[in-house]
Design a protein around this motif. Structure first.
Motif, short mmCIF file in Angstrom:
data_model
loop_
_atom_site.label_atom_id
_atom_site.label_comp_id
_atom_site.label_asym_id
_atom_site.label_seq_id
_atom_site.Cartn_x
_atom_site.Cartn_y
_atom_site.Cartn_z
N ILE A 10 -16.41 8.03 11.45
CA ILE A 10 -16.79 6.81 12.02
C ILE A 10 -15.74 6.92 13.00
CG2 ILE A 10 -17.45 5.15 10.38
CD1 ILE A 10 -15.62 4.03 10.03
N GLY A 11 -14.50 8.45 13.33
CA GLY A 11 -13.77 8.28 14.57
C GLY A 11 -13.07 6.82 14.23
N PHE A 12 -13.00 6.68 15.53
CA PHE A 12 -11.82 5.22 15.71
C PHE A 12 -12.00 3.53 15.50
CE2 PHE A 12 -9.73 8.91 17.93
CZ PHE A 12 -8.14 8.50 18.03
N LYS A 13 -13.82 3.72 14.86
CA LYS A 13 -13.77 2.61 14.90
C LYS A 13 -13.13 1.49 14.25
CE LYS A 13 -18.38 0.00 13.45
NZ LYS A 13 -18.23 -0.84 12.78
N ASN A 14 -12.71 1.92 12.75
CA ASN A 14 -11.72 1.06 11.92
C ASN A 14 -10.66 0.43 12.64
OD1 ASN A 14 -13.65 1.67 9.11
ND2 ASN A 14 -12.40 3.22 9.40
N PHE A 15 -10.45 1.50 13.59
CA PHE A 15 -8.51 0.62 14.52
C PHE A 15 -9.39 0.21 15.29
CE2 PHE A 15 -7.73 4.56 13.27
CZ PHE A 15 -6.46 4.85 12.37
N VAL A 16 -10.65 0.02 16.15
CA VAL A 16 -10.75 -0.73 16.68
C VAL A 16 -11.26 -1.90 16.53
CG1 VAL A 16 -12.58 -1.57 18.11
CG2 VAL A 16 -12.27 0.54 18.18
N ASP A 17 -11.51 -2.12 15.27
CA ASP A 17 -12.50 -2.90 14.18
C ASP A 17 -11.05 -3.98 13.70
OD1 ASP A 17 -14.53 -2.46 14.59
OD2 ASP A 17 -15.24 -1.76 12.58
N MET A 18 -10.17 -3.39 13.50
CA MET A 18 -8.23 -3.81 13.31
C MET A 18 -8.27 -4.72 14.15
SD MET A 18 -5.19 -2.14 12.60
CE MET A 18 -6.18 -0.35 11.67
N PHE A 19 -7.83 -4.42 15.18
CA PHE A 19 -7.62 -5.24 16.73
C PHE A 19 -8.94 -6.57 17.00
CE2 PHE A 19 -5.17 -2.33 16.61
CZ PHE A 19 -3.51 -2.51 16.56
N ARG A 20 -10.67 -6.46 15.93
CA ARG A 20 -11.70 -7.34 16.16
C ARG A 20 -11.73 -8.33 14.69
NH1 ARG A 20 -15.50 -3.73 18.83
NH2 ARG A 20 -14.85 -3.33 20.55
N ASP A 21 -9.93 -8.04 14.09
CA ASP A 21 -10.45 -8.99 12.71
C ASP A 21 -8.81 -9.97 13.05
OD1 ASP A 21 -10.45 -9.69 10.57
OD2 ASP A 21 -10.22 -7.79 9.12
N ASP A 22 -9.65 -10.99 13.16
CA ASP A 22 -8.82 -12.26 12.95
C ASP A 22 -7.88 -11.88 11.46
OD1 ASP A 22 -9.80 -13.10 15.83
OD2 ASP A 22 -11.14 -14.60 14.42
N ALA A 23 -8.50 -11.96 10.64
CA ALA A 23 -7.21 -12.13 9.57
C ALA A 23 -6.65 -11.55 9.51
CB ALA A 23 -8.03 -11.94 8.15
N PHE A 24 -6.93 -9.72 9.53
CA PHE A 24 -5.67 -8.84 9.90
C PHE A 24 -4.36 -9.44 11.14
CE2 PHE A 24 -4.25 -5.67 12.53
CZ PHE A 24 -3.42 -4.37 12.12
N LEU A 25 -5.08 -9.89 12.44
CA LEU A 25 -4.10 -10.21 13.65
C LEU A 25 -3.53 -10.94 12.96
CD1 LEU A 25 -6.59 -10.28 16.65
CD2 LEU A 25 -4.76 -8.60 15.48
N LEU A 26 -3.86 -12.80 11.89
CA LEU A 26 -3.10 -13.19 11.30
C LEU A 26 -1.65 -12.62 10.47
CD1 LEU A 26 -2.71 -16.26 11.21
CD2 LEU A 26 -3.99 -16.75 9.36
N SER A 27 -2.80 -11.95 9.86
CA SER A 27 -1.42 -11.25 8.62
C SER A 27 -0.41 -10.98 9.64
CB SER A 27 -2.14 -10.16 7.61
OG SER A 27 -2.74 -8.90 9.03
N LEU A 28 -0.55 -9.93 10.78
CA LEU A 28 0.46 -9.16 11.46
C LEU A 28 1.15 -9.89 12.05
CD1 LEU A 28 0.75 -6.15 12.72
CD2 LEU A 28 -0.72 -7.42 14.50
N ARG A 29 1.11 -11.21 12.72
CA ARG A 29 1.37 -12.22 13.23
C ARG A 29 2.24 -12.62 12.18
NH1 ARG A 29 -0.38 -18.40 14.08
NH2 ARG A 29 0.10 -18.34 12.20
N ASN A 30 1.79 -12.93 10.92
CA ASN A 30 2.80 -13.01 9.51
C ASN A 30 4.02 -12.33 9.50
OD1 ASN A 30 1.81 -15.83 10.05
ND2 ASN A 30 -0.24 -14.81 8.51
N THR A 31 3.27 -11.15 9.10
CA THR A 31 4.34 -9.81 8.92
C THR A 31 5.52 -9.79 10.36
OG1 THR A 31 2.43 -8.93 7.94
CG2 THR A 31 4.64 -7.43 8.18
N GLY A 32 5.25 -9.96 10.96
CA GLY A 32 6.07 -10.00 12.48
C GLY A 32 7.18 -10.93 12.14
N PHE A 33 6.70 -12.17 11.67
CA PHE A 33 7.61 -13.43 11.86
C PHE A 33 8.54 -12.83 10.90
CE2 PHE A 33 8.69 -17.03 9.26
CZ PHE A 33 9.78 -17.85 10.42
N LEU A 34 8.08 -12.35 9.53
CA LEU A 34 9.36 -12.26 8.62
C LEU A 34 9.96 -11.10 9.02
CD1 LEU A 34 6.67 -12.15 5.70
CD2 LEU A 34 8.52 -14.02 6.22
N MET A 35 9.62 -10.34 9.89
CA MET A 35 9.99 -9.58 10.05
C MET A 35 11.59 -9.37 11.37
SD MET A 35 7.72 -6.09 10.19
CE MET A 35 8.39 -4.63 10.28
#
Length: 294
Positions: free
Chosen positions: A51-76
């Protein structure tokens, strides 16, 4: 058989088994992760679909992933800053002051670093328990009961509570590293500074930190990347990502996508992103902490 040939044969016998194991269990799976991140794959036996880059595109449309990324950034950010600051201050105190109990304090501070992450997570889960926990009980006993709360159940405090747990686990480890570095600094520098009237604080700022700077740079990278590994265990046991994903981190979300949702292609795309993100942070940290760049 010549001596050179025997040496080469001996080296091959020693290196080939370890190299083969590395390629089989490290290199090959890593290549597969990058490869399968471009596929839709449940991991159950069906044929992966490109499916090419679809997984990566979906990743940044996924609110749950973006929230987990924000939380990880806070801890880092929070965990390395406070961990290394506490470690550096404690190391300086234990090496620059004449304490008879130096060995005891060194052991006590280092002890959390030898505990498994699972034990630490369970221990701090009991400390933060809303009714039986040591923290809330202590607040009640000291007349500060109005500040008692469900620390792991409140979205405003859960990440800070997890950060404190990680800082407690790692500070002693980095303290020992800094103590070894400080012991290698010539006492003549401190003696000359004392003669010139420099206070212990000025000695710490103008002698200890500059002389340890290369070690500090390395520990910054280690501590940032270390958050990724410890956060998975700590979050999984202490909060399972709750409340309402406010403590979800990237690694727990990756695990959930792979082994709960059977979405291995998407999980591998997240893994590739985490790898690239870690490398990028390490390069940025390395660049920003170069001498002369500040």
């Amino acid at each position: 058989m010549t001596l050179k040939t025997r040496r080469l044969l001996f080296m091959a016998v020693c290196l080939v088994p370890g190299l083969a194991m590395f390629m089989l269990f490290k290199l090959y799976p890593t290549i597969q992760v990058f490869y399968k991140s471009f596929y839709l794959w449940t991991g159950i036996g069906d044929k992966p679909k490109f499916i090419g880059f679809k997984n990566f595109v979906d990743m940044f449309r996924d609110d749950a992933f973006l929230l987990s990324l924000r939380n990880t950034g806070f801890l880092m950010v929070i965990v390395p800053v406070f961990t290394l600051l506490i470690a550096l201050v404690n190391a300086s105190i234990l090496t620059r002051t004449k304490l008879k109990e130096r060995g005891l304090y060194r052991t006590l501070f280092f002890f959390p670093s030898i505990l498994s992450f699972v034990v630490i997570a369970i221990l701090w889960s009991f400390i933060y328990h809303p009714t039986l926990g040591f923290l809330n009980s202590g607040l009640e006993l000291t007349g500060l009961g109005q500040y008692a709360m469900p620390w792991l159940g409140d979205s405003r405090t859960v990440l800070w509570a997890l950060a404190v747990t990680m800082i407690w686990q790692a500070a002693g480890y980095y303290m020992v590293i800094y103590m070894a570095g400080i012991d290698g600094i010539s006492p003549d520098l401190y003696e000359a500074a004392s003669i010139d009237g420099a206070t212990p604080m000025k000695q710490f700022i103008h002698i200890t930190i500059p002389m340890l700077w290369e070690i500090i740079r390395i520990t910054i990278i280690f501590s940032i990347n270390g958050v990724l590994s410890i956060s998975f265990v700590i979050v999984t046991i202490m909060t399972a990502g709750g409340p309402d994903r406010h403590s979800e981190v990237v690694m727990t979300y990756l695990y959930q996508q792979a082994f709960t949702n059977s979405n291995f292609g998407y999980a591998m795309a997240i893994g590739v992103f985490v790898f690239a993100f870690s490398v990028l942070l390490s390069l940025i940290s390395n660049k920003l902490t170069e001498r002369g760049s500040y």
